[in-house]
Design an enzyme around this catalytic site. Structure first.
Site, PDB file in Angstrom:
ATOM      1  N   ASN A  13       0.627  -0.482  -0.268  1.00 20.35           N
ATOM      2  CA  ASN A  13       0.296  -0.199   0.133  1.00 20.35           C
ATOM      3  C   ASN A  13       0.775   1.294   0.080  1.00 20.35           C
ATOM      4  O   ASN A  13       1.514   1.536   0.849  1.00 20.35           O
ATOM      5  CB  ASN A  13      -0.527  -0.132   1.568  1.00 20.35           C
ATOM      6  N   TRP A  14       1.171   1.759  -1.156  1.00 18.51           N
ATOM      7  CA  TRP A  14       1.951   2.710  -1.077  1.00 18.51           C
ATOM      8  C   TRP A  14       1.633   4.813  -0.722  1.00 18.51           C
ATOM      9  O   TRP A  14       2.397   5.178  -0.760  1.00 18.51           O
ATOM     10  CB  TRP A  14       2.658   3.528  -2.360  1.00 18.51           C
ATOM     11  N   LYS A  15       0.338   4.433  -0.195  1.00 17.97           N
ATOM     12  CA  LYS A  15      -0.462   5.233   0.330  1.00 17.97           C
ATOM     13  C   LYS A  15      -0.151   6.770  -0.637  1.00 17.97           C
ATOM     14  O   LYS A  15      -0.401   6.285  -2.273  1.00 17.97           O
ATOM     15  CB  LYS A  15      -0.006   6.093   0.854  1.00 17.97           C
ATOM     16  N   HIS A  99      -9.338   1.389   4.852  1.00 20.45           N
ATOM     17  CA  HIS A  99      -8.651   2.025   4.987  1.00 20.45           C
ATOM     18  C   HIS A  99      -8.590   2.786   6.790  1.00 20.45           C
ATOM     19  O   HIS A  99      -9.602   3.281   6.588  1.00 20.45           O
ATOM     20  CB  HIS A  99      -7.566   2.306   4.494  1.00 20.45           C
ATOM     21  N   GLU A 101      -7.098   4.968   7.373  1.00 19.34           N
ATOM     22  CA  GLU A 101      -6.647   6.244   7.455  1.00 19.34           C
ATOM     23  C   GLU A 101      -7.519   6.849   6.601  1.00 19.34           C
ATOM     24  O   GLU A 101      -7.916   7.978   6.889  1.00 19.34           O
ATOM     25  CB  GLU A 101      -5.215   6.791   6.534  1.00 19.34           C
ATOM     26  N   GLU A 171      -5.582  -4.361  10.575  1.00 14.20           N
ATOM     27  CA  GLU A 171      -4.738  -3.499  10.881  1.00 14.20           C
ATOM     28  C   GLU A 171      -5.004  -2.756  12.201  1.00 14.20           C
ATOM     29  O   GLU A 171      -5.703  -1.491  11.902  1.00 14.20           O
ATOM     30  CB  GLU A 171      -4.952  -2.706   9.646  1.00 14.20           C
ATOM     31  N   GLY A 177       2.056   2.397  10.443  1.00 15.59           N
ATOM     32  CA  GLY A 177       3.329   3.900  10.174  1.00 15.59           C
ATOM     33  C   GLY A 177       3.798   3.363  11.651  1.00 15.59           C
ATOM     34  O   GLY A 177       5.129   5.368  11.100  1.00 15.59           O
ATOM     35  N   SER A 217       2.761  -1.955  10.275  1.00 15.35           N
ATOM     36  CA  SER A 217       4.210  -2.062  10.676  1.00 15.35           C
ATOM     37  C   SER A 217       5.085  -3.446  10.571  1.00 15.35           C
ATOM     38  O   SER A 217       6.153  -3.828  10.500  1.00 15.35           O
ATOM     39  CB  SER A 217       4.932  -1.146  11.962  1.00 15.35           C
ATOM     40  N   GLY A 238       2.561  -1.092   4.059  1.00 15.97           N
ATOM     41  CA  GLY A 238       2.975   0.283   3.818  1.00 15.97           C
ATOM     42  C   GLY A 238       4.328   0.652   3.480  1.00 15.97           C
ATOM     43  O   GLY A 238       4.474   0.287   2.660  1.00 15.97           O
ATOM     44  N   GLY A 239       5.199   1.262   4.362  1.00 21.84           N
ATOM     45  CA  GLY A 239       6.278   1.728   4.448  1.00 21.84           C
ATOM     46  C   GLY A 239       7.183   1.108   3.839  1.00 21.84           C
ATOM     47  O   GLY A 239       8.172   1.185   3.493  1.00 21.84           O
TER      48      GLY A 239
END
Ligand code: PGA
Length: 256
Positions: A13-15, A99, A101, A171, A177, A217, A238-239
Protein backbone atom coordinates in the site's frame (compact mmCIF):
# COMPACT_ATOMS: atom_id res chain seq x y z
CA UNK A 1 -0.77 -19.20 6.46
CA UNK A 2 -2.58 -22.21 5.15
CA UNK A 3 -2.07 -22.25 1.36
CA UNK A 4 -3.88 -25.56 1.10
CA UNK A 5 -7.18 -23.84 1.83
CA UNK A 6 -6.70 -20.16 1.00
CA UNK A 7 -4.58 -17.71 -0.94
CA UNK A 8 -1.68 -15.97 0.72
CA UNK A 9 -1.76 -12.33 -0.38
CA UNK A 10 1.12 -9.90 0.08
CA UNK A 11 -0.10 -6.45 -0.94
CA UNK A 12 1.82 -3.20 -0.88
CA UNK A 13 0.00 0.00 0.00
CA UNK A 14 2.00 2.93 -1.28
CA UNK A 15 -0.44 5.48 0.18
CA UNK A 16 0.41 8.97 -1.18
CA UNK A 17 4.06 8.17 -1.91
CA UNK A 18 6.38 7.81 -4.92
CA UNK A 19 6.12 9.63 -8.25
CA UNK A 20 5.10 8.59 -11.76
CA UNK A 21 8.70 9.14 -12.86
CA UNK A 22 9.86 6.49 -10.37
CA UNK A 23 7.57 3.72 -11.56
CA UNK A 24 9.81 2.17 -14.18
CA UNK A 25 12.79 1.83 -11.84
CA UNK A 26 10.58 0.37 -9.12
CA UNK A 27 8.89 -2.12 -11.46
CA UNK A 28 12.16 -3.18 -13.10
CA UNK A 29 13.77 -3.77 -9.70
CA UNK A 30 10.84 -5.77 -8.37
CA UNK A 31 10.49 -7.84 -11.53
CA UNK A 32 14.19 -8.60 -11.48
CA UNK A 33 13.99 -9.83 -7.89
CA UNK A 34 10.74 -11.76 -8.12
CA UNK A 35 11.28 -13.49 -11.43
CA UNK A 36 8.29 -15.20 -12.97
CA UNK A 37 7.25 -17.38 -10.04
CA UNK A 38 6.46 -16.29 -6.54
CA UNK A 39 5.12 -18.24 -3.60
CA UNK A 40 1.95 -16.21 -3.18
CA UNK A 41 -0.31 -13.59 -4.72
CA UNK A 42 1.53 -10.24 -4.91
CA UNK A 43 -0.21 -6.91 -5.44
CA UNK A 44 0.67 -3.22 -5.36
CA UNK A 45 -2.05 -0.77 -4.33
CA UNK A 46 -0.94 2.55 -5.76
CA UNK A 47 -2.34 6.06 -6.27
CA UNK A 48 -4.92 5.74 -9.06
CA UNK A 49 -3.01 8.07 -11.35
CA UNK A 50 -0.11 5.63 -11.41
CA UNK A 51 -2.12 2.49 -11.99
CA UNK A 52 -2.06 2.46 -15.78
CA UNK A 53 1.65 3.23 -16.27
CA UNK A 54 2.61 0.82 -13.49
CA UNK A 55 0.65 -1.97 -15.11
CA UNK A 56 2.58 -1.34 -18.32
CA UNK A 57 5.91 -1.46 -16.47
CA UNK A 58 4.90 -4.65 -14.66
CA UNK A 59 4.13 -6.48 -17.90
CA UNK A 60 5.73 -9.89 -17.93
CA UNK A 61 5.37 -10.30 -14.17
CA UNK A 62 2.59 -11.85 -12.09
CA UNK A 63 2.24 -8.82 -9.82
CA UNK A 64 -1.37 -7.61 -9.65
CA UNK A 65 -2.43 -4.02 -9.60
CA UNK A 66 -4.45 -2.56 -6.76
CA UNK A 67 -6.10 0.75 -5.86
CA UNK A 68 -6.39 2.34 -2.43
CA UNK A 69 -9.96 3.58 -2.56
CA UNK A 70 -13.03 3.77 -4.80
CA UNK A 71 -16.21 5.79 -5.00
CA UNK A 72 -19.38 4.33 -3.52
CA UNK A 73 -21.24 5.79 -6.52
CA UNK A 74 -21.45 4.14 -9.93
CA UNK A 75 -20.75 7.15 -12.18
CA UNK A 76 -21.75 10.75 -12.77
CA UNK A 77 -21.20 14.15 -11.18
CA UNK A 78 -18.78 13.28 -8.37
CA UNK A 79 -15.79 15.54 -8.95
CA UNK A 80 -12.52 14.02 -7.85
CA UNK A 81 -13.89 10.50 -7.40
CA UNK A 82 -12.93 7.33 -9.26
CA UNK A 83 -15.46 4.61 -9.98
CA UNK A 84 -15.11 0.86 -9.67
CA UNK A 85 -15.84 0.52 -13.40
CA UNK A 86 -12.96 2.90 -14.21
CA UNK A 87 -10.54 0.96 -12.02
CA UNK A 88 -11.64 -2.35 -13.50
CA UNK A 89 -11.27 -1.03 -17.04
CA UNK A 90 -7.74 0.18 -16.22
CA UNK A 91 -6.69 -3.35 -15.20
CA UNK A 92 -7.00 -3.05 -11.43
CA UNK A 93 -7.65 -6.32 -9.58
CA UNK A 94 -7.62 -5.37 -5.88
CA UNK A 95 -9.17 -2.35 -4.15
CA UNK A 96 -8.50 -1.47 -0.52
CA UNK A 97 -11.70 -0.41 1.23
CA UNK A 98 -12.04 0.94 4.75
CA UNK A 99 -8.39 1.66 5.42
CA UNK A 100 -8.00 3.19 8.88
CA UNK A 101 -6.63 6.40 7.36
CA UNK A 102 -9.82 6.75 5.28
CA UNK A 103 -11.87 6.05 8.39
CA UNK A 104 -9.96 8.43 10.67
CA UNK A 105 -8.92 11.24 8.31
CA UNK A 106 -11.78 11.21 5.81
CA UNK A 107 -14.66 10.30 8.08
CA UNK A 108 -15.57 7.07 6.30
CA UNK A 109 -18.30 5.16 8.07
CA UNK A 110 -18.91 1.42 8.08
CA UNK A 111 -22.03 2.05 6.03
CA UNK A 112 -20.05 3.87 3.32
CA UNK A 113 -17.36 1.20 3.39
CA UNK A 114 -20.04 -1.45 2.88
CA UNK A 115 -21.32 0.38 -0.21
CA UNK A 116 -17.80 0.65 -1.61
CA UNK A 117 -17.21 -3.04 -0.99
CA UNK A 118 -20.34 -3.89 -2.93
CA UNK A 119 -19.27 -1.70 -5.86
CA UNK A 120 -15.91 -3.44 -6.05
CA UNK A 121 -17.48 -6.90 -6.04
CA UNK A 122 -20.10 -5.90 -8.62
CA UNK A 123 -17.34 -4.63 -10.91
CA UNK A 124 -15.60 -8.02 -10.70
CA UNK A 125 -12.63 -6.91 -8.60
CA UNK A 126 -11.41 -8.08 -5.20
CA UNK A 127 -11.89 -5.73 -2.24
CA UNK A 128 -9.38 -5.87 0.60
CA UNK A 129 -11.54 -4.96 3.57
CA UNK A 130 -9.54 -3.27 6.34
CA UNK A 131 -10.68 -3.54 9.93
CA UNK A 132 -8.93 -2.70 13.16
CA UNK A 133 -9.16 -0.90 16.45
CA UNK A 134 -7.55 2.32 17.68
CA UNK A 135 -5.18 2.44 20.64
CA UNK A 136 -7.81 3.71 23.11
CA UNK A 137 -10.16 0.96 21.96
CA UNK A 138 -7.50 -1.70 22.60
CA UNK A 139 -6.61 -0.17 25.94
CA UNK A 140 -10.28 -0.40 26.87
CA UNK A 141 -10.27 -4.09 25.92
CA UNK A 142 -12.86 -3.41 23.20
CA UNK A 143 -10.82 -4.48 20.16
CA UNK A 144 -12.71 -7.66 19.31
CA UNK A 145 -16.08 -6.04 19.69
CA UNK A 146 -14.97 -3.16 17.43
CA UNK A 147 -13.59 -5.43 14.71
CA UNK A 148 -16.68 -7.67 14.78
CA UNK A 149 -18.93 -4.63 14.41
CA UNK A 150 -16.84 -3.29 11.50
CA UNK A 151 -17.07 -6.66 9.75
CA UNK A 152 -20.80 -6.99 10.30
CA UNK A 153 -21.59 -3.53 8.97
CA UNK A 154 -19.24 -3.64 5.98
CA UNK A 155 -20.23 -7.14 4.86
CA UNK A 156 -23.96 -6.49 5.19
CA UNK A 157 -25.86 -9.17 3.33
CA UNK A 158 -23.04 -10.26 1.00
CA UNK A 159 -23.45 -14.00 0.46
CA UNK A 160 -20.91 -16.78 1.09
CA UNK A 161 -19.85 -16.99 -2.57
CA UNK A 162 -19.00 -13.27 -2.60
CA UNK A 163 -17.34 -13.52 0.79
CA UNK A 164 -14.77 -16.04 -0.41
CA UNK A 165 -13.48 -13.27 -2.65
CA UNK A 166 -13.04 -10.71 0.14
CA UNK A 167 -9.62 -10.74 1.80
CA UNK A 168 -9.82 -9.06 5.19
CA UNK A 169 -6.86 -7.08 6.49
CA UNK A 170 -6.55 -6.72 10.23
CA UNK A 171 -4.74 -3.44 10.79
CA UNK A 172 -4.57 -2.16 14.35
CA UNK A 173 -4.48 1.63 14.09
CA UNK A 174 -1.73 1.84 16.71
CA UNK A 175 0.61 -0.26 14.56
CA UNK A 176 0.22 1.61 11.28
CA UNK A 177 3.21 3.68 10.29
CA UNK A 178 4.39 3.71 13.89
CA UNK A 179 7.11 1.08 13.76
CA UNK A 180 5.17 -0.66 16.53
CA UNK A 181 3.99 -4.02 15.21
CA UNK A 182 1.36 -6.23 16.80
CA UNK A 183 3.07 -9.25 18.30
CA UNK A 184 2.61 -12.49 16.35
CA UNK A 185 0.32 -13.66 19.17
CA UNK A 186 -1.82 -10.49 18.99
CA UNK A 187 -2.05 -10.74 15.19
CA UNK A 188 -2.98 -14.43 15.35
CA UNK A 189 -5.53 -13.84 18.08
CA UNK A 190 -7.43 -11.21 16.08
CA UNK A 191 -7.09 -12.98 12.72
CA UNK A 192 -8.57 -16.12 14.35
CA UNK A 193 -11.36 -13.98 15.81
CA UNK A 194 -12.11 -12.61 12.33
CA UNK A 195 -12.24 -16.12 10.89
CA UNK A 196 -14.53 -17.11 13.75
CA UNK A 197 -16.87 -14.22 12.93
CA UNK A 198 -16.97 -15.35 9.28
CA UNK A 199 -17.74 -18.91 10.39
CA UNK A 200 -20.62 -17.69 12.54
CA UNK A 201 -22.05 -15.48 9.79
CA UNK A 202 -21.51 -17.98 6.95
CA UNK A 203 -20.10 -21.47 7.45
CA UNK A 204 -16.88 -23.36 8.17
CA UNK A 205 -16.00 -23.80 4.50
CA UNK A 206 -16.23 -20.09 3.81
CA UNK A 207 -14.24 -19.24 6.94
CA UNK A 208 -11.51 -21.66 5.91
CA UNK A 209 -11.30 -20.14 2.42
CA UNK A 210 -11.10 -16.46 3.43
CA UNK A 211 -7.71 -14.76 3.35
CA UNK A 212 -7.03 -12.75 6.53
CA UNK A 213 -4.03 -10.46 6.24
CA UNK A 214 -2.18 -8.55 8.91
CA UNK A 215 -1.04 -4.94 8.38
CA UNK A 216 0.83 -2.47 10.55
CA UNK A 217 4.59 -1.94 10.37
CA UNK A 218 5.21 -5.33 8.75
CA UNK A 219 8.79 -5.47 7.49
CA UNK A 220 11.41 -8.00 6.40
CA UNK A 221 12.51 -8.52 10.01
CA UNK A 222 9.10 -9.41 11.47
CA UNK A 223 7.22 -10.83 8.46
CA UNK A 224 8.29 -14.48 8.84
CA UNK A 225 7.05 -14.72 12.41
CA UNK A 226 3.76 -13.02 11.59
CA UNK A 227 3.15 -15.15 8.49
CA UNK A 228 3.97 -18.32 10.42
CA UNK A 229 0.75 -17.85 12.41
CA UNK A 230 -1.95 -20.24 11.21
CA UNK A 231 -4.61 -17.57 10.68
CA UNK A 232 -2.37 -14.85 9.20
CA UNK A 233 -2.61 -15.31 5.43
CA UNK A 234 -0.52 -12.43 4.21
CA UNK A 235 0.21 -8.81 4.76
CA UNK A 236 -0.82 -5.31 3.80
CA UNK A 237 2.43 -3.41 3.77
CA UNK A 238 2.80 0.36 3.79
CA UNK A 239 6.25 1.81 4.47
CA UNK A 240 8.24 -1.31 3.58
CA UNK A 241 6.52 -1.61 0.19
CA UNK A 242 8.08 1.65 -1.00
CA UNK A 243 11.39 -0.14 -1.38
CA UNK A 244 11.24 -2.99 -3.92
CA UNK A 245 14.06 -4.83 -2.10
CA UNK A 246 12.22 -4.83 1.24
CA UNK A 247 8.91 -5.69 -0.40
CA UNK A 248 10.54 -8.61 -2.20
CA UNK A 249 12.03 -9.88 1.06
CA UNK A 250 8.58 -9.95 2.64
CA UNK A 251 7.19 -11.87 -0.35
CA UNK A 252 10.03 -14.36 0.04
CA UNK A 253 9.09 -15.03 3.67
CA UNK A 254 5.72 -16.31 2.42
CA UNK A 255 7.63 -19.34 1.12
CA UNK A 256 8.06 -20.78 4.60
P1 PGA B 1 2.62 0.45 7.49
O1 PGA B 1 1.18 0.64 6.81
O2 PGA B 1 3.16 -0.88 6.98
O3 PGA B 1 3.44 1.61 7.00
O4 PGA B 1 2.42 0.44 8.95
C1 PGA B 1 0.31 -0.43 6.69
C2 PGA B 1 -1.01 0.06 6.12
O5 PGA B 1 -1.47 1.13 6.50
O6 PGA B 1 -1.63 -0.63 5.27
Amino acid sequence: MNPKYRKTVIAGNWKMNLLPSQLKDYADALKGLLGKEHPCEVALCVPALMAVPLLRHLRGSRVSLGAQDVSAEASGAFTGEISAAQLKDAGVKYVIVGHSERRALHGETDELIGRKLRRVLEAGMTPILCVGETLPQREAGAEKEIVRAQLKLALGDRDAAAMRNVPIAYEPGWAIGTGRTASPAQAQDMCREIRGAIREKYDARTARAVTVQYGGSMNPANAAELLAQPDVDGGLIGGASLDPGKFYQIVETAKL
